[in-house]
Design an enzyme around this catalytic site. Structure first.
Site: not given
Length: 869
Positions: A124-126, A151, A153
């Site tokens: 997720h993200s980073m 997700q 990212t």
């Protein structure tokens, strides 16, 4: 919690590895005798390892449904909720820790039957970027990962490039994925973006770099994902049930029955992901569906010769086959369209090659060509692509209490396609286009001409009219973007008046000539007519501004600092010409003009098109102008910089007002508590006491955190100006009340009020500039405070060297006055330098915010030299 090797635990004391479980499953796996398929979840910026529950819980329910024939073991990494989107110094450390975790996870399965050799990762993200960075490690084996799902990212660039470590990390990861694209074909990557509800990471950043491998990488927006069809914010993309179900269904379809692990076949992996995330045919996934299907002859066969057909069924115990002969339609029509409101996963439409019989016992299953929409499943067949088919067969199974409708029609593509020209960016809502759809067909395609730039934002209005007022199925409107998977779908009752926002996440590629379309899946007895404007759009300036803010809000600090630098230079120039320092707000209005900055950057950008200029530029080791980098991302045009500059002017003005007001408030409090009586004048800029303070803060910067030392000197500067302001107010009050020789003597032993006011005005501007330096360095300070229990020293520290220089400069600046500067030989130079610095800040700081403090520090250094020389 998974016990890590002592060496790993000692090297990464803040990080942990967990296995998720619940109920009996958790009890059974406490001894870590695992037999499932490993999936590793990586949280993002300030994310919790407990977010894995969203996937792990649904996967466990799914495994229970198949009696644990297959199941997944979900692991999660605890990154201590670090702010890696704002401080890039720990990204490399996180990447190396994940590598160690993968090795530990695979060891847990050693000696087991069907032991895995690779791990699937969900980031997720980073966390998704950290997963991609694994492949840049020298000792990492690419075969340890076969599937990566990210997700929201930001793959393309950091949202806020606040330090060099962050931008360097991105450059290293993206360059590796582009240069080593051929070596990464065995890794299948899916990136899911949140859409317009995600205000933290815009979806354009979540699309994998275009030059990466196309056959093993896929980027989609959640609004286009079948069965989800909704935008999510940055956090809820982890918890969105529709997306979780799509992910878990894909995981189970990816299992190889022979190895009981995720398949090693990259083509099958991409086929599964396309099935669940791009185009769902309303069928359960099959790797190799049978070319021909046997049709039972027990049902009634009915021949339909009409070009348009509707059939509604409710509680019918007899199944039927409806056959549509194609020979009579091929000359008049180019396509056939069918829709079915029964959303089960059974086959329902077939192609028959038996031209001599009204029955067809063996047919091609065309249900795989269908597409699932929110209220219906549809199929569009181009007759020219199926020259061997003699009939289309639609199957109606026996129903028990179910009610659904089937519609089919033959049509010519030209008759259902209309063009709606999109006006240019500079129409500002003063023009609009409209089109009349006067047919009663089931499908329309409205082509949006010249809609290809991210700054184009407008509203589409659709008004439907129906011939009768009976109950009917809703219409589905889909805004289809052909060059990326970012479609958006709206379901509307009929008749209705519907509003659709038309905006792009990424611009049209240069080599792509396809046109965005508005697909209208309508009710059979409804028309789409004009009522004033039945389908029109109008470009609104505020929507355009919102688009610019969405794509470039991270660059606003650059324009604010540029405005303050221009004001700073204007104040120094006024000091030369009049001997007085002008007020910040007045000087901002007078000097902060966009034509002082923008033309120079535009000229450089124009000259960059010439080879000789680029060679000269590179020979001088000058960095690339940030506008060029933004242009390569299709997110730049000249008007943007002007709008952002004006926004920066407004923010600079109000930040100056806020700072002045804060000084007055704290001065009033200071007067109440301390009651200063005279204005103190420092004869020496450098004293042993100040030197000790400088050395102490330099030591603090070197041994702990540079941003911490900067924050301390900022507080010291602010308190100094508070004291100065309160002293000015005290002396003014004394001079207005007491005109005796005592007041005169008090003034003679201090600087004059006018000189003190001039100094205060100058210090307010310096403090305003310094405030933005503190704000840009604040993330590393927060990161350091949060991790203080693990390490006293921030390593690496993005602002350590800058902090030491600033401490030395500001200790002198805060004790200086305008009387010292006015007599300086360097004042003319110091007054002219802020202009080129403000240009340089805009040119080189938009994609590299960490460079901004360097330019400001240089202007402070010249000011200090003016105090000395």
């Amino acid at each position: 919690k998974i016990k890590l090797p002592k060496k790993t635990a000692r090297r990464y004391p803040a990080y942990e590895l967990y296995l998720y479980g619940e109920g009996n499953y958790a009890e059974e796996n406490k001894n870590l005798l695992l037999t499932g398929i490993p999936v590793l979840f990586l949280p993002g910026n300030a994310g919790s390892y407990k977010q894995v529950r969203s996937l792990g819980s649904i996967a466990l329910r799914k495994a229970e449904d198949v009696d644990f024939k297959y199941h997944f073991n979900f692991f999660s990494v605890n990154f201590n909720e670090e702010l890696v989107a704002l401080y890039g110094g720990s990204l490399q450390r996180q990447t190396k820790f994940v590598h160690e975790c993968i090795k530990v996870i695979l060891k847990l399965y050693r000696g087991r039957e069907f032991a895995p050799t690779s791990v699937a990762i969900v980031g997720h993200s980073m966390g998704g970027l950290v997963a991609r960075a694994l492949l840049t490690l020298k000792n990492f084996k690419p075969e340890l990962i076969n599937l990566l799902i990210t997700q929201a990212t930001p793959h393309v660039a950091p949202v806020m490039p606040l330090d060099k470590y962050l931008t360097d990390f991105y450059t290293a990861v993206n360059n590796h994925w582009i240069l080593k694209a051929q070596d990464l074909r065995n890794l299948t990557t899916l990136s899911v973006a949140g859409g317009f509800r995600d205000y933290q990471v815009r979806s354009g950043l979540a699309f994998l770099p275009r030059l990466s491998q196309h056959d093993s990488a896929l980027s989609v927006v959640s609004s286009a994902v079948p069965r989800a069809w909704a935008s999510t914010d940055h956090l809820s993309i982890v918890w969105c049930k529709e997306l979780i179900l799509a992910t878990i269904r894909a995981f189970f379809d990816l299992i190889d029955e022979n190895t009981r692990q995720i398949t090693e076949d990259p083509k099958k992996r991409m086929s599964v992901l396309n099935h669940h995330f791009v185009r769902h045919p309303a069928k359960i996934f099959e790797e190799n569906p049978e070319a021909f299907t046997e049709l039972s002859g027990a049902f009634m066969w009915i021949t339909v010769k009409a070009s348009k057909w509707t059939y509604s069924v409710y509680n019918d115990s007899d199944g039927k086959y409806f056959t549509f002969p194609l020979a009579s339609h091929r000359k008049s029509y180019s396509h056939v369209y069918c829709e079915n409101s029964m959303l089960d996963t059974s086959s329902w439409i077939y192609g028959c090659m038996n031209s001599n019989s009204s029955m067809c016992l063996e047919a091609t299953d065309l249900s795989w060509k269908a597409e699932l929409l929110p209220t219906t499943k549809v199929v569009i067949l181009k007759l020219q692509d199926y020259p061997s088919l003699s009939h289309i067969v639609v199957h109606v199974p026996p129903t028990a209490g179910n009610k659904y409708t089937l519609d089919c029609e033959f049509f010519k593509e030209d008759s259902r396609t209309v063009q709606l020209p999109v006006t240019h960016l500079f129409s500002f809502g003063l023009s609009s286009s409209k089109v009349l759809l006067n047919s009663t067909g089931l499908l329309y395609n409205v082509q949006l001409q010249h809609f290809n730039q991210i700054y184009q934002a407008f509203k589409i209005y659709i008004e439907s009219h129906c011939q009768s007022h009976k109950e009917r199925k809703p219409s589905v409107y889909r805004l289809h973007i052909p060059w990326s998977h970012e479609d958006s779908i709206v379901v509307a009752k009929v008749p209705s008046f519907t509003e659709i926002s038309a905006k792009l996440h990424i611009a049209q590629p240069q080599n792509d000539s396809r046109v965005p379309e508005l697909n209208i899946y309508s009710s059979s007895d409804c028309q789409y007519e004009v009522s004033n404007t039945s389908l029109f759009y109008s470009c609104y300036p505020y929507i355009l501004v919102f688009q610019i803010i969405r794509f470039h809000a991270g660059a606003l600090p650059v324009y604010v600092v540029s405005n303050i630098l221009l004001t700073y230079g204007g104040q120094l120039s006024t000091l030369i010409s009049t001997g007085q320092c002008s007020d910040f707000s007045l000087e901002l209005v007078r000097t902060a003009k966009p034509y002082k900055v923008e033309p120079l950057i535009s000229i450089v950008m124009c000259l960059q098109g010439f080879h000789w200029f680029r060679v000269t530029w590179e020979s001088l080791s000058l960095p690339e102008v940030d506008a060029a980098g933004l242009s390569s991302q299709d997110t730049w045009f000249p008007l943007v910089s002007l709008i952002l500059f004006l926004f920066g002017t407004g923010i600079a003005f109000w930040s100056g007002v806020f700072l002045s007001t804060s000084l007055r408030l704290f001065s009033s409090l200071w007067l109440t508590l301390m009651r200063p009586t005279v204005l103190q004048k420092d004869n020496k800029l450098i004293t042993p006491r100040r030197l000790c303070r400088v050395l102490s803060l330099a030591l603090v910067s070197w041994t702990t955190c540079g941003a911490f030392a900067v924050f301390i000197i900022y507080l010291q500067y602010f308190s100094k100006e508070t004291s100065r302001n309160s002293s000015i107010q005290t002396v003014k009050n004394q001079s207005s009340v007491d005109s005796t020789s005592k007041a005169t003597q008090s003034l003679s032993n201090s600087t004059t009020i006018a000189e003190a006011v001039n100094s205060l005005k100058m210090h307010v501007t310096i403090l305003n500039l310094f405030t933005w330096i503190v704000l840009l360095n604040l993330p590393s300070l927060i990161y350091w405070l949060k991790n203080l229990r693990y390490n006293v020293r921030l390593d690496p520290d993005p602002c350590r060297s800058t902090a030491i220089i600033l401490v030395c400069i500001l200790e002198i600046l805060m004790n200086s006055s305008t009387s010292e500067v006015k007599s300086s030989k360097l004042l003319k130079i110091a007054a002219k330098v802020p202009l080129p610095l403000s240009v340089a800040v805009v040119a080189f700081g938009r994609m590299h915010l960490y460079k901004v403090p360097h330019f400001v520090t240089f202007s402070f250094l010249l000011h200090v030299l003016c105090c000395i020389v």
